[in-house]
Write an enzyme that holds these catalytic residues in place. Sequence first.
Site, PDB file in Angstrom:
ATOM      1  N   ASP A  25       0.878  -1.171   0.000  1.00  0.00           N
ATOM      2  CA  ASP A  25       0.000   0.000   0.000  1.00  0.00           C
ATOM      3  C   ASP A  25       0.920   1.226   0.000  1.00  0.00           C
ATOM      4  O   ASP A  25       2.146   1.098   0.135  1.00  0.00           O
ATOM      5  CB  ASP A  25      -0.885  -0.011   1.259  1.00  0.00           C
ATOM      6  CG  ASP A  25      -1.800   1.199   1.326  1.00  0.00           C
ATOM      7  OD1 ASP A  25      -2.419   1.532   0.296  1.00  0.00           O
ATOM      8  OD2 ASP A  25      -1.902   1.835   2.391  1.00  0.00           O
ATOM      9  N   SER A  26       0.300   2.407  -0.084  1.00  0.00           N
ATOM     10  CA  SER A  26       1.101   3.623   0.017  1.00  0.00           C
ATOM     11  C   SER A  26       1.574   3.855   1.458  1.00  0.00           C
ATOM     12  O   SER A  26       2.567   4.539   1.676  1.00  0.00           O
ATOM     13  CB  SER A  26       0.266   4.815  -0.444  1.00  0.00           C
ATOM     14  OG  SER A  26      -0.884   4.925   0.377  1.00  0.00           O
ATOM     15  N   CYS A  88      -4.249  -1.803  -1.816  1.00  0.00           N
ATOM     16  CA  CYS A  88      -4.410  -0.395  -2.158  1.00  0.00           C
ATOM     17  C   CYS A  88      -5.430  -0.325  -3.291  1.00  0.00           C
ATOM     18  O   CYS A  88      -5.202  -0.882  -4.374  1.00  0.00           O
ATOM     19  CB  CYS A  88      -3.056   0.164  -2.602  1.00  0.00           C
ATOM     20  SG  CYS A  88      -3.136   1.790  -3.347  1.00  0.00           S
ATOM     21  N   GLU A 165      -3.035   9.290   8.130  1.00  0.00           N
ATOM     22  CA  GLU A 165      -1.582   9.129   8.278  1.00  0.00           C
ATOM     23  C   GLU A 165      -1.036  10.051   9.378  1.00  0.00           C
ATOM     24  O   GLU A 165      -0.012   9.766   9.976  1.00  0.00           O
ATOM     25  CB  GLU A 165      -0.867   9.370   6.941  1.00  0.00           C
ATOM     26  CG  GLU A 165      -1.103   8.276   5.904  1.00  0.00           C
ATOM     27  CD  GLU A 165      -0.284   6.984   6.147  1.00  0.00           C
ATOM     28  OE1 GLU A 165       0.705   7.027   6.881  1.00  0.00           O
ATOM     29  OE2 GLU A 165      -0.677   5.936   5.585  1.00  0.00           O
ATOM     30  N   CYS A 197     -11.055   2.553   0.009  1.00  0.00           N
ATOM     31  CA  CYS A 197      -9.639   2.841   0.280  1.00  0.00           C
ATOM     32  C   CYS A 197      -9.300   2.079   1.550  1.00  0.00           C
ATOM     33  O   CYS A 197     -10.063   2.115   2.522  1.00  0.00           O
ATOM     34  CB  CYS A 197      -9.427   4.336   0.486  1.00  0.00           C
ATOM     35  SG  CYS A 197      -7.769   4.761   1.104  1.00  0.00           S
ATOM     36  N   HIS A 199      -7.279   2.625   3.799  1.00  0.00           N
ATOM     37  CA  HIS A 199      -7.060   3.445   4.995  1.00  0.00           C
ATOM     38  C   HIS A 199      -8.366   3.653   5.784  1.00  0.00           C
ATOM     39  O   HIS A 199      -8.329   3.908   6.986  1.00  0.00           O
ATOM     40  CB  HIS A 199      -6.541   4.832   4.609  1.00  0.00           C
ATOM     41  CG  HIS A 199      -5.071   4.903   4.321  1.00  0.00           C
ATOM     42  ND1 HIS A 199      -4.512   4.409   3.177  1.00  0.00           N
ATOM     43  CD2 HIS A 199      -4.047   5.431   5.051  1.00  0.00           C
ATOM     44  CE1 HIS A 199      -3.199   4.645   3.198  1.00  0.00           C
ATOM     45  NE2 HIS A 199      -2.894   5.255   4.324  1.00  0.00           N
TER      46      HIS A 199
END
Length: 291
Positions: A25-26, A88, A165, A197, A199
Site C-alpha cells: 500500500d502507500s 491499495c 496518516e 480505500c 485506509h
Amino acid sequence: MLNHRFAGNERPIVSPNSAPIGVFDSGVGGLTVLRELYRQLPYESIIYFGDTARLPYGTRSQEQILKFVREILHWMVQQGAKMVIMACNTSSALALETVRSEFNVPILGLILPGARAAVQQGQRIGVIATPATAASDAYRRAILEVEPGTQVWQMGCPEFVPLIEQNRLEDPYTVSVAQKYLEPLLERQIDTLIYGCTHYPYLAPVLHRILPRSVKLVDPAVHVVAAAGQELDLLGLKNLRPPMPTRFCVSGNPQPFIRLASQWLGYAPIVERISLPELVYQQPVELETVE
Ligand code: DGL
C-alpha cells in the site's frame, strides 16, 4: 515498456508454499488487509511494503501509479513472494489490469472482491475512495458487471488519507470532513457503503457515528483475503507450517509508520527502510555479442 515477465526468477525459493505473500500500500492502509490475513490465513508469511515516501497515491496520475506499482511488484518478486495482494484500491483501480500479465506471480486487487461483496448486501451502493479511484470509475464498472441495474455513487475523499496518516482519527475536524463526504451519499439513500480505500476502516468509529444503522459497510479487505485463500488452494500453494514473522518495509521514515501500526496491530513492528533507489527497477543492460 519494460518487460517484467519472469522478473526475479534468479532468486530460488526453497519451498514455494512457505514463500511469503507480498502485500503493499502507500502507507498504513494495507494493514487493514494484513489484519484480515492474520485472521483468515494465519499460516501465511507476509512481506509488507508501505510506499510512505510517495504517499498519498490517491491524487497521483495513472502513469505515476503504474510506475510505482511496477517497481514494487518487481521488488516483491525479487524478495520471493509467491503471490502479491495490492492492499491499495488506487493501485487496484489504476494498475491491476495492466500489470497482471507482466509478472509470473498471481496478483490480486480489491475492486472485484469488494464489488461482489457489495451487491450481496444492497442495491444502492455508495463508495468512498481516493480521488483517483473515484475518477477511475472502477467500482461502478465492477459492480455493474456483477449486477447490472445496481445504483452506484462514488465519492472522492482527498482529505481522509492525510488525516489518517497524521493519526487524527478522532479529531473534530476529521468528523466534520467525514460528514461533508457522506452527506451527498446519504441524500441518495444508500443502503450499502464500500470502504473504497484501505485506509478508511481506521475511521470506522467516526463513520459509524454518522451513518444510519441500516447502511451496511463493506470492507473489501475481508473479501480479497478470502479470494487469496481460494487461489492458494487452487494453486496448491497454501502454507501448512508456522509462518515467519511479518517483514515490514517502508520507503520513508519508519517512525510514523511504527506509531500507527502499533495502534492498529497491537504490537510494535520492526520496520526496515527500503530507499527508493533500491526499489527503482533497473532495466538489465543488453549485452552486445561480438561477432
Ligand atoms: N490506501 C490506498 C487505497 O486503498 C491509497 C491511499 C493513498 O495513498 O491515497 O487507495
